[in-house]
Motif scaffolding. Structure first.
Motif, PDB file in Angstrom:
ATOM      1  N   GLY A 135       0.797  -1.215   0.000  1.00 21.93           N
ATOM      2  CA  GLY A 135       0.000   0.000   0.000  1.00 21.93           C
ATOM      3  C   GLY A 135       0.833   1.269   0.000  1.00 21.93           C
ATOM      4  N   LEU A 136       2.093   1.186  -0.375  1.00 24.53           N
ATOM      5  CA  LEU A 136       2.949   2.364  -0.445  1.00 24.53           C
ATOM      6  C   LEU A 136       2.787   3.060  -1.798  1.00 24.53           C
ATOM      7  CD1 LEU A 136       6.160   0.899   1.216  1.00 24.53           C
ATOM      8  CD2 LEU A 136       4.608   2.598   2.190  1.00 24.53           C
ATOM      9  N   PRO A 137       3.188   4.313  -1.909  1.00 32.77           N
ATOM     10  CA  PRO A 137       3.021   5.033  -3.175  1.00 32.77           C
ATOM     11  C   PRO A 137       3.774   4.363  -4.321  1.00 32.77           C
ATOM     12  CG  PRO A 137       3.485   6.554  -1.374  1.00 32.77           C
ATOM     13  CD  PRO A 137       3.701   5.175  -0.823  1.00 32.77           C
ATOM     14  N   GLU A 138       3.221   4.468  -5.516  1.00 33.45           N
ATOM     15  CA  GLU A 138       3.882   3.940  -6.700  1.00 33.45           C
ATOM     16  C   GLU A 138       5.260   4.582  -6.849  1.00 33.45           C
ATOM     17  OE1 GLU A 138       3.236   3.712 -11.579  1.00 33.45           O
ATOM     18  OE2 GLU A 138       1.837   4.839 -10.291  1.00 33.45           O
ATOM     19  N   GLY A 139       6.250   3.755  -7.184  1.00 31.33           N
ATOM     20  CA  GLY A 139       7.599   4.259  -7.366  1.00 31.33           C
ATOM     21  C   GLY A 139       8.440   4.270  -6.108  1.00 31.33           C
ATOM     22  N   THR A 140       7.870   3.864  -4.961  1.00 34.20           N
ATOM     23  CA  THR A 140       8.647   3.794  -3.728  1.00 34.20           C
ATOM     24  C   THR A 140       9.834   2.858  -3.924  1.00 34.20           C
ATOM     25  OG1 THR A 140       6.746   4.228  -2.287  1.00 34.20           O
ATOM     26  CG2 THR A 140       8.624   3.110  -1.294  1.00 34.20           C
ATOM     27  N   LEU A 141      11.022   3.321  -3.548  1.00 30.97           N
ATOM     28  CA  LEU A 141      12.241   2.540  -3.703  1.00 30.97           C
ATOM     29  C   LEU A 141      12.574   1.832  -2.398  1.00 30.97           C
ATOM     30  CD1 LEU A 141      14.790   1.710  -5.318  1.00 30.97           C
ATOM     31  CD2 LEU A 141      15.869   3.805  -4.426  1.00 30.97           C
ATOM     32  N   LEU A 142      12.738   0.532  -2.469  1.00 32.15           N
ATOM     33  CA  LEU A 142      13.219  -0.265  -1.348  1.00 32.15           C
ATOM     34  C   LEU A 142      14.673  -0.604  -1.630  1.00 32.15           C
ATOM     35  CD1 LEU A 142      10.206  -2.766  -1.071  1.00 32.15           C
ATOM     36  CD2 LEU A 142      10.422  -0.459  -0.118  1.00 32.15           C
ATOM     37  N   ASP A 143      15.593  -0.048  -0.816  1.00 32.30           N
ATOM     38  CA  ASP A 143      17.009  -0.191  -1.113  1.00 32.30           C
ATOM     39  C   ASP A 143      17.834   0.253   0.091  1.00 32.30           C
ATOM     40  OD1 ASP A 143      19.388  -0.562  -2.599  1.00 32.30           O
ATOM     41  OD2 ASP A 143      19.370   1.540  -3.233  1.00 32.30           O
ATOM     42  N   PRO A 144      18.743  -0.599   0.570  1.00 33.79           N
ATOM     43  CA  PRO A 144      19.079  -1.922   0.065  1.00 33.79           C
ATOM     44  C   PRO A 144      18.119  -2.988   0.599  1.00 33.79           C
ATOM     45  CG  PRO A 144      20.468  -1.415   1.933  1.00 33.79           C
ATOM     46  CD  PRO A 144      19.632  -0.185   1.675  1.00 33.79           C
ATOM     47  N   CYS A 145      18.044  -4.076  -0.132  1.00 31.49           N
ATOM     48  CA  CYS A 145      17.270  -5.244   0.291  1.00 31.49           C
ATOM     49  C   CYS A 145      18.177  -6.461   0.317  1.00 31.49           C
ATOM     50  CB  CYS A 145      16.129  -5.537  -0.686  1.00 31.49           C
ATOM     51  SG  CYS A 145      14.887  -4.248  -0.842  1.00 31.49           S
ATOM     52  N   VAL A 146      17.945  -7.348   1.284  1.00 28.14           N
ATOM     53  CA  VAL A 146      18.658  -8.625   1.326  1.00 28.14           C
ATOM     54  C   VAL A 146      17.693  -9.706   1.784  1.00 28.14           C
ATOM     55  CG1 VAL A 146      20.898  -7.563   1.821  1.00 28.14           C
ATOM     56  CG2 VAL A 146      19.464  -8.364   3.704  1.00 28.14           C
ATOM     57  N   ASP A 147      18.055 -10.936   1.479  1.00 24.83           N
ATOM     58  CA  ASP A 147      17.260 -12.102   1.847  1.00 24.83           C
ATOM     59  C   ASP A 147      18.195 -13.162   2.399  1.00 24.83           C
ATOM     60  OD1 ASP A 147      15.027 -14.416   0.997  1.00 24.83           O
ATOM     61  OD2 ASP A 147      17.066 -14.960   0.437  1.00 24.83           O
ATOM     62  N   ALA A 148      17.654 -13.998   3.278  1.00 31.58           N
ATOM     63  CA  ALA A 148      18.354 -15.210   3.705  1.00 31.58           C
ATOM     64  C   ALA A 148      17.304 -16.301   3.818  1.00 31.58           C
ATOM     65  CB  ALA A 148      19.061 -14.996   5.033  1.00 31.58           C
ATOM     66  N   GLY A 149      17.667 -17.502   3.435  1.00 35.01           N
ATOM     67  CA  GLY A 149      16.673 -18.559   3.551  1.00 35.01           C
ATOM     68  C   GLY A 149      17.090 -19.850   2.890  1.00 35.01           C
ATOM     69  N   TYR A 150      16.175 -20.803   2.959  1.00 29.35           N
ATOM     70  CA  TYR A 150      16.380 -22.129   2.381  1.00 29.35           C
ATOM     71  C   TYR A 150      15.498 -22.262   1.144  1.00 29.35           C
ATOM     72  CZ  TYR A 150      18.779 -23.291   6.700  1.00 29.35           C
ATOM     73  OH  TYR A 150      19.665 -23.306   7.758  1.00 29.35           O
ATOM     74  N   TYR A 151      16.130 -22.615   0.039  1.00 28.10           N
ATOM     75  CA  TYR A 151      15.447 -22.687  -1.248  1.00 28.10           C
ATOM     76  C   TYR A 151      15.559 -24.086  -1.842  1.00 28.10           C
ATOM     77  CZ  TYR A 151      14.725 -17.639  -1.560  1.00 28.10           C
ATOM     78  OH  TYR A 151      14.286 -16.352  -1.340  1.00 28.10           O
ATOM     79  N   ALA A 152      14.610 -24.402  -2.700  1.00 29.34           N
ATOM     80  CA  ALA A 152      14.644 -25.652  -3.451  1.00 29.34           C
ATOM     81  C   ALA A 152      14.506 -25.350  -4.928  1.00 29.34           C
ATOM     82  CB  ALA A 152      13.528 -26.587  -2.999  1.00 29.34           C
ATOM     83  N   LEU A 153      15.213 -26.102  -5.732  1.00 30.64           N
ATOM     84  CA  LEU A 153      15.087 -26.023  -7.177  1.00 30.64           C
ATOM     85  C   LEU A 153      14.714 -27.410  -7.687  1.00 30.64           C
ATOM     86  CD1 LEU A 153      15.445 -24.362  -9.803  1.00 30.64           C
ATOM     87  CD2 LEU A 153      17.790 -25.226  -9.874  1.00 30.64           C
ATOM     88  N   VAL A 154      13.530 -27.522  -8.261  1.00 31.36           N
ATOM     89  CA  VAL A 154      13.038 -28.801  -8.771  1.00 31.36           C
ATOM     90  C   VAL A 154      13.197 -28.797 -10.289  1.00 31.36           C
ATOM     91  CG1 VAL A 154      11.022 -30.303  -9.021  1.00 31.36           C
ATOM     92  CG2 VAL A 154      11.430 -29.081  -6.863  1.00 31.36           C
ATOM     93  N   ARG A 155      13.908 -29.771 -10.803  1.00 28.89           N
ATOM     94  CA  ARG A 155      14.134 -29.834 -12.240  1.00 28.89           C
ATOM     95  C   ARG A 155      12.826 -30.164 -12.962  1.00 28.89           C
ATOM     96  NH1 ARG A 155      17.810 -35.324 -12.695  1.00 28.89           N
ATOM     97  NH2 ARG A 155      16.272 -36.797 -11.867  1.00 28.89           N
ATOM     98  N   PRO A 156      12.781 -29.947 -14.264  1.00 30.36           N
ATOM     99  CA  PRO A 156      11.550 -30.199 -15.014  1.00 30.36           C
ATOM    100  C   PRO A 156      11.010 -31.604 -14.759  1.00 30.36           C
ATOM    101  CG  PRO A 156      13.106 -29.031 -16.391  1.00 30.36           C
ATOM    102  CD  PRO A 156      13.845 -29.381 -15.139  1.00 30.36           C
ATOM    103  N   LEU A 157       9.716 -31.672 -14.531  1.00 27.13           N
ATOM    104  CA  LEU A 157       9.056 -32.942 -14.220  1.00 27.13           C
ATOM    105  C   LEU A 157       8.464 -33.549 -15.489  1.00 27.13           C
ATOM    106  CD1 LEU A 157       7.257 -31.741 -10.978  1.00 27.13           C
ATOM    107  CD2 LEU A 157       9.355 -33.096 -11.124  1.00 27.13           C
ATOM    108  N   SER A 158       8.100 -34.803 -15.388  1.00 30.12           N
ATOM    109  CA  SER A 158       7.512 -35.500 -16.520  1.00 30.12           C
ATOM    110  C   SER A 158       6.075 -35.026 -16.748  1.00 30.12           C
ATOM    111  CB  SER A 158       7.516 -37.006 -16.267  1.00 30.12           C
ATOM    112  OG  SER A 158       6.765 -37.301 -15.105  1.00 30.12           O
ATOM    113  N   VAL A 159       5.520 -35.396 -17.891  1.00 33.43           N
ATOM    114  CA  VAL A 159       4.153 -35.014 -18.223  1.00 33.43           C
ATOM    115  C   VAL A 159       3.191 -35.576 -17.175  1.00 33.43           C
ATOM    116  CG1 VAL A 159       2.299 -35.267 -19.917  1.00 33.43           C
ATOM    117  CG2 VAL A 159       4.668 -34.948 -20.676  1.00 33.43           C
ATOM    118  N   GLY A 160       2.233 -34.770 -16.735  1.00 33.97           N
ATOM    119  CA  GLY A 160       1.217 -35.229 -15.793  1.00 33.97           C
ATOM    120  C   GLY A 160       1.076 -34.307 -14.601  1.00 33.97           C
ATOM    121  N   GLU A 161       0.277 -34.719 -13.636  1.00 35.96           N
ATOM    122  CA  GLU A 161       0.051 -33.952 -12.411  1.00 35.96           C
ATOM    123  C   GLU A 161       1.058 -34.373 -11.353  1.00 35.96           C
ATOM    124  OE1 GLU A 161      -4.737 -33.107 -12.791  1.00 35.96           O
ATOM    125  OE2 GLU A 161      -3.956 -34.267 -11.115  1.00 35.96           O
ATOM    126  N   HIS A 162       1.545 -33.381 -10.641  1.00 35.08           N
ATOM    127  CA  HIS A 162       2.546 -33.624  -9.604  1.00 35.08           C
ATOM    128  C   HIS A 162       2.188 -32.823  -8.357  1.00 35.08           C
ATOM    129  CE1 HIS A 162       5.268 -35.736 -12.345  1.00 35.08           C
ATOM    130  NE2 HIS A 162       4.855 -34.844 -13.242  1.00 35.08           N
TER     131      HIS A 162
END
Length: 231
Positions: free
Chosen positions: A191-218
């Motif tokens: 809800g901040l004004p358009e164009g508001t600059l957030l700087d500097p920003c940093v993140d820390a965390g645990y991430y996962a990268l899942v490679r392309p899956l086969s055809v179908g629902e997963h």
């Protein structure tokens, strides 16, 4: 896919309140997938794994910065993080790696997302970010200060797991993002004004990268605990 998120923004009012109010921006996103979700994907190629230092030609610190830039740069109406059905899952995505969104509340949602052929999926399990505003005290507009605000996630996160169709996914990767900046759009999630600059920003965390899956629902399952928040 259902992703539950706890958020502590620390924002001052955006309707003319004094700048002396709290204006720093801090949010914690904890992603959970405890109910059934479906990803319809088509794959014709394999992908690199999270163990490699630069999956898809970017480091995890770069991917994490990209994830937050993506999540914060979308207006409310089309923001995938606020979407509860998966209708907006394709917004702002790249053709190599798609980001999966959490939510900005503790509610669980179910999302169905159709992913293009050969697309990997990257998402946080537990992550935390801090951004400064130009009205913050000068000492709070430094990389050192920003990183100190997210330092608790490495030791504080526990019981982390990701499953794909009930099987353990490749190991999670802890990262500390590169420094980045975000220019907020009109009708942004804070809800901040358009164009508001957030700087500097940093993140820390645990991430996962899942490679392309086969055809179908997963079904992708994500679990973790961070402080009082548990998914």
């Amino acid at each position: 896919m259902p992703l539950a998120t706890g958020v502590a923004t620390g924002l001052g009012s955006t309707d003319g309140a004094s700048k002396s109010e709290r204006t720093r921006l801090m949010a914690r996103i904890c992603c959970a997938l405890a109910a059934v979700a479906s990803l319809v994907v088509v794959s014709v190629a394999s992908a690199q794994t999270p163990q490699q230092p630069r999956p898809y030609a970017q480091s995890y610190p770069e991917w994490a910065a990209g994830w937050w830039t993506w999540a914060l740069s979308q207006p409310v109406d089309t923001n995938p993080v606020l979407d509860t059905t998966g209708e907006q899952c394709a917004v702002g995505q790249d053709d190599r790696v798609w980001f999966l969104a959490g939510t900005f509340s503790s509610d669980r949602v179910t999302r169905d997302c159709t992913v293009p052929a050969g697309t990997a999926l990257l998402f946080p399990v537990i992550n935390e970010f801090y951004c400064a505003l130009s009205s913050d005290p000068e000492e709070q507009q430094t990389e050192e200060y920003a990183r100190s605000q997210v330092a608790d996630v490495r030791e504080g996160a526990s019981d982390l797991s990701v499953t794909v169709d009930g099987r353990p996914a490749p190991r999670l990767t802890y990262e500390e993002s590169e420094v980045f900046a975000v220019v907020l759009p009109a009708d942004n999630v804070f809800g901040l004004p358009e164009g508001t600059l957030l700087d500097p920003c940093v993140d820390a965390g645990y991430y996962a990268l899942v490679r392309p899956l086969s055809v179908g629902e997963h079904t992708i399952g994500i679990e973790g605990t961070f402080g009082d928040f548990s998914v």
